[in-house]
Design an enzyme around this catalytic site. Structure first.
Site, PDB file in Angstrom:
ATOM      1  N   GLU A  23       0.818  -1.215   0.000  1.00  0.00           N
ATOM      2  CA  GLU A  23       0.000   0.000   0.000  1.00  0.00           C
ATOM      3  C   GLU A  23       0.847   1.258   0.000  1.00  0.00           C
ATOM      4  O   GLU A  23       0.442   2.292  -0.514  1.00  0.00           O
ATOM      5  CB  GLU A  23      -0.940  -0.004   1.206  1.00  0.00           C
ATOM      6  CG  GLU A  23      -2.030   1.031   1.131  1.00  0.00           C
ATOM      7  CD  GLU A  23      -3.169   0.751   2.112  1.00  0.00           C
ATOM      8  OE1 GLU A  23      -3.663   1.726   2.700  1.00  0.00           O
ATOM      9  OE2 GLU A  23      -3.567  -0.414   2.279  1.00  0.00           O
ATOM     10  N   ASP A 119      -2.708  -3.197   3.050  1.00  0.00           N
ATOM     11  CA  ASP A 119      -3.169  -3.396   4.421  1.00  0.00           C
ATOM     12  C   ASP A 119      -4.277  -4.446   4.467  1.00  0.00           C
ATOM     13  O   ASP A 119      -5.174  -4.463   3.609  1.00  0.00           O
ATOM     14  CB  ASP A 119      -3.689  -2.088   5.013  1.00  0.00           C
ATOM     15  CG  ASP A 119      -2.539  -1.188   5.479  1.00  0.00           C
ATOM     16  OD1 ASP A 119      -1.374  -1.605   5.361  1.00  0.00           O
ATOM     17  OD2 ASP A 119      -2.820  -0.075   5.956  1.00  0.00           O
ATOM     18  N   TYR A 317      -0.925  -4.589  13.807  1.00  0.00           N
ATOM     19  CA  TYR A 317      -1.819  -3.858  12.916  1.00  0.00           C
ATOM     20  C   TYR A 317      -2.845  -3.053  13.720  1.00  0.00           C
ATOM     21  O   TYR A 317      -3.567  -3.601  14.552  1.00  0.00           O
ATOM     22  CB  TYR A 317      -2.537  -4.845  11.995  1.00  0.00           C
ATOM     23  CG  TYR A 317      -3.362  -4.196  10.922  1.00  0.00           C
ATOM     24  CD1 TYR A 317      -2.749  -3.552   9.856  1.00  0.00           C
ATOM     25  CD2 TYR A 317      -4.750  -4.229  10.964  1.00  0.00           C
ATOM     26  CE1 TYR A 317      -3.509  -2.949   8.856  1.00  0.00           C
ATOM     27  CE2 TYR A 317      -5.517  -3.634   9.977  1.00  0.00           C
ATOM     28  CZ  TYR A 317      -4.883  -2.996   8.918  1.00  0.00           C
ATOM     29  OH  TYR A 317      -5.634  -2.402   7.936  1.00  0.00           O
TER      30      TYR A 317
END
Length: 706
Positions: A23, A119, A317
């Site tokens: 990303e 992601d 995350y």
């Protein structure tokens, strides 16, 4: 012949290249390092059988309405609704070069498979798939799904790549979310803007969020404080407090009668031992709320700090809605606990229970936010201050969550005098348990942490040594802070959504910060308050929008229901087409049935409170979004908030300073700082005007000026 075949096989294997698309460039570099991609090219890395490239946010975006028909360049109500049969996409103007690089790489003959390493969530899936589709790529697709950017996590992820088709439903839900937002935003914004003659931005999640703040401010304005009085009885070195009485004379009369009575009968005398369990691990929303309470960080700041720590491999995350770890992570959690104890000087309690934070059934896409083992070799002091605070919060919460409950003793005693009940409550922490990790205090416990000793039991008589009357006032609800608005967004519509629904509220943990920031950016909300505690208050423009918007658009329960359906689309339990039909039907109904609010033009033009008189013409000066302006349209007097003169003093022209300048013609400033020399000083700014009314400033360093 065998030698030739072996050679051909080697050539074939050499030619097989996996294109990995991340990303962001920083994430691509971390992945490339693990995969052994040492060759740097324009827009990608290569080596060891891999090409690693990246998107830069959303490379592909939904086309504007005028792309479908040039008539949409002008906003007209008669052209609504705008609902495309087939949605068109375009390459963002600022990212055309990187898209072309990705397109060329996807179509290279030696690329045999493309891996989505964006992601691991709904938006990451959307970003990659739109590029993949726009590039016309038909090659096999794999999915990297990891919760940490640590080298080992990346290696394990590539050892266990999933088939990209396994995430088709996630992509479908992402498309529905994006297109629903487009349909609601484009049509409702154009409709209300045309109806009321000024730009009124409307959003599927944004508008119900704004409605929450408008409703809260309405409650505050409607609130009328009321006086109340409570009789207090003192006896046995304890104070018992009675119920609220609205009339002062009545309270004082009762206090006098109780003093004359001189005794009270004990009706309850209990000391109970209770447990306060440790808090759960952080998901993104709870982390944002805690950071706002402790440090005043906005939701977006917290997300940015957490995302940066994730990319530095120091935090897992962040865009997660789970507060648990998977069942197989006990060893990992234990190892990290040892690291944070040494590295961050966090107290680790003696009694630990990791089972409390392990529950695979409550982990959806990603587990809770915790530090990673990379912390062991990191110079924490070199991190930016904001990142250090977020890392410390996540680490402290891990240590708290596995610690023993806090044990406390709660005292509740009641006495009766002349038919009225008087109560005493106290709380004493016997064993702090998890609270000892950060040395946090229970706000409800006694400040001196003493045990309230009851030397009586029910039925005993307590001598009344003294009586008094305590006065108080009812208080209104408070304006939303970032913390409380996030909580309200999370809970919005929950009463009307089934208990078994997995996701409730407005937006998702990943999108709520962006929604709040957009409301501030477009002038519907503003932040007010001191440096740490800032309240999110609707502007006149924001209140006006909610006044004229119908319930169907501002309904929190309806929007929360849509969020739940998007989650069901991900699981395959709700039809995407049915969802889009529901959105379009709602918009069509809005356009067909809405009626203009009478006298709305009065609402559209705010009445500004005068701050002072114009030093040039004597008219009122009022505050607007960009400064303080004379109401006389022929006068050029204006104090702009974005002010170069005050910038040179390292100061901002605030409302308070503007009022001083208008009232006294001068304002005292402390701790100004020279941009050139960096030296600090105190001075007085003196205001005057030119012949045509424009303000001019001078500095006065004399004693009179000070």
């Amino acid at each position: 012949m065998t030698t030739v075949m072996t050679s051909m096989r080697k050539e074939t294997m050499t030619a097989m290249i996996n294109l990995v698309v991340a990303e962001k460039p920083s994430v691509a570099q971390s992945i490339g390092k693990v995969l052994g991609c040492t060759g740097r090219q324009d827009g990608y890395l290569e080596g060891n059988g891999y090409l690693v490239s990246w998107c830069v946010g959303h490379l592909i975006e939904l086309a504007e309405p005028e792309t479908y028909d040039s008539k949409y360049e002008k906003w007209k109500k008669e052209d609504l609704p705008i609902i495309p049969d087939i949605f068109k996409y375009q390459v963002a103007a600022s990212t055309k070069k990187q898209f072309q690089i990705l397109k060329d790489l996807m179509n290279r003959d030696d690329v045999t498979v493309v891996t989505n390493a964006c992601d691991a969530g709904r938006e990451g899936e959307l970003i990659f798939r739109l590029v993949y589709d726009k590039a016309g790529c038909k090659k096999p697709m794999k999915r990297l799904w990891i919760s940490s950017m640590e080298d080992e996590a990346i290696r394990n992820g590539f050892d266990n790549l999933a088939d990209g088709k396994d995430y088709d439903r996630l992509y479908e839900a992402a498309l529905c979310r994006e297109r629903a937002d487009w349909i609601v935003g484009i049509n409702a914004t154009r409709f209300f803007t045309c109806s009321y003659g000024q730009t009124l931005n409307v959003g599927r999640v944004m508008t119900p969020t704004l409605a929450l703040t408008v409703e809260r401010e309405a409650q505050i304005r409607a609130f009328k404080p009321e006086d109340f009085y409570q009789v207090q009885l003192e006896g046995n070195d304890l104070i018992f407090t009675g119920e609220r009485i609205p009339d002062k004379d009545e309270a004082e009369d009762l206090a006098e009668k109780c003093r004359t009575e001189s005794k009270a009968v004990v009706t309850k005398a209990d000391i109970n031992e209770k447990l306060e369990n440790a808090p759960a691990l952080f998901d993104l929303t709870s982390l944002q709320r805690e950071a706002n309470k402790r440090y005043g960080f906005t939701a977006q700041q917290t997300l940015d700090y957490a995302q940066s720590l994730y990319e530095k491999k120091l935090l897992t995350y962040p865009r997660t809605d789970s507060r648990f770890l998977t069942d197989d992570m006990e060893t990992t959690a234990s190892s990290i606990l040892g690291i944070i104890g040494n590295k961050l000087s966090i107290k680790i309690t003696d009694e630990l229970n990791f089972k409390k934070i392990l529950n695979s059934k409550k982990v959806t896409d990603h587990h809770a936010i915790i530090p990673t083992e990379t912390l062991r070799s990191t110079d924490v002091e070199a991190l930016p201050e904001g990142e250090k605070k977020i890392l410390q919060l996540a680490a402290t919460r891990l240590a708290e969550s596995v610690s023993a409950p806090c044990k406390y003793k709660e005292t509740v005693a009641e006495v009766s005098c002349l038919g009225k009940t008087y109560t005493l409550k106290g709380k004493y922490i016997a064993d702090p348990g998890w609270r000892s990790v950060a040395n946090t205090k229970d706000k409800d416990s006694d400040e001196d942490s003493r045990v309230i000793i009851l030397d009586f039991k029910a039925g005993d008589t307590v001598a009344i040594d003294k009586t008094s009357v305590k006065a108080g006032k009812t208080t209104p609800p408070k304006s939303y802070t970032e913390d409380t608005l996030l909580s309200a967004m999370e809970k919005a519509g929950c009463d009307e959504i089934p208990d078994e629904a997995e996701r409730k509220g407005l937006g998702t943990p990943a999108t709520r910060a962006g929604v709040i920031e957009k409301l501030v950016r477009i002038g519907f909300l503003e932040r007010r308050g001191d440096k740490k505690t800032k309240y999110l208050v609707p502007t006149h423009k924001g209140e006006t929008l909610i006044t004229v918007i119908p319930e169907s658009i501002q309904s929190a329960s309806m929007t929360a229901d849509w969020e739940q359906k998007l989650l069901e689309i991900e699981k395959g339990s709700y039809d995407a087409d049915a969802f889009m039909i529901e959105i379009t039907q709602m918009i069509r109904k809005l356009l067909d049935t809405y009626r203009i609010v009478p006298d709305a033009e009065v609402l559209m033009h705010p009445v500004y409170e005068p701050l002072g008189k114009c030093p040039h013409c004597g008219s009122n000066v009022v505050e607007k979004s960009k400064g303080f302006f004379c109401e006389n349209k022929d006068c050029k007097f204006a104090l702009w908030k974005d002010n170069r003169f005050f910038d040179s003093l390292s100061k901002k022209l605030t409302k308070q300073i503007a009022v001083q300048l208008l009232t006294d013609g001068k304002a005292k400033l402390k701790k100004c700082r020279s941009v050139k020399t960096g030296k600090s000083y105190d001075t007085t700014v003196v205001l005057s005007t030119t012949d045509n009314g424009q303000p001019q400033f001078t500095l006065d360093f004399t004693k009179g000026g000070k």
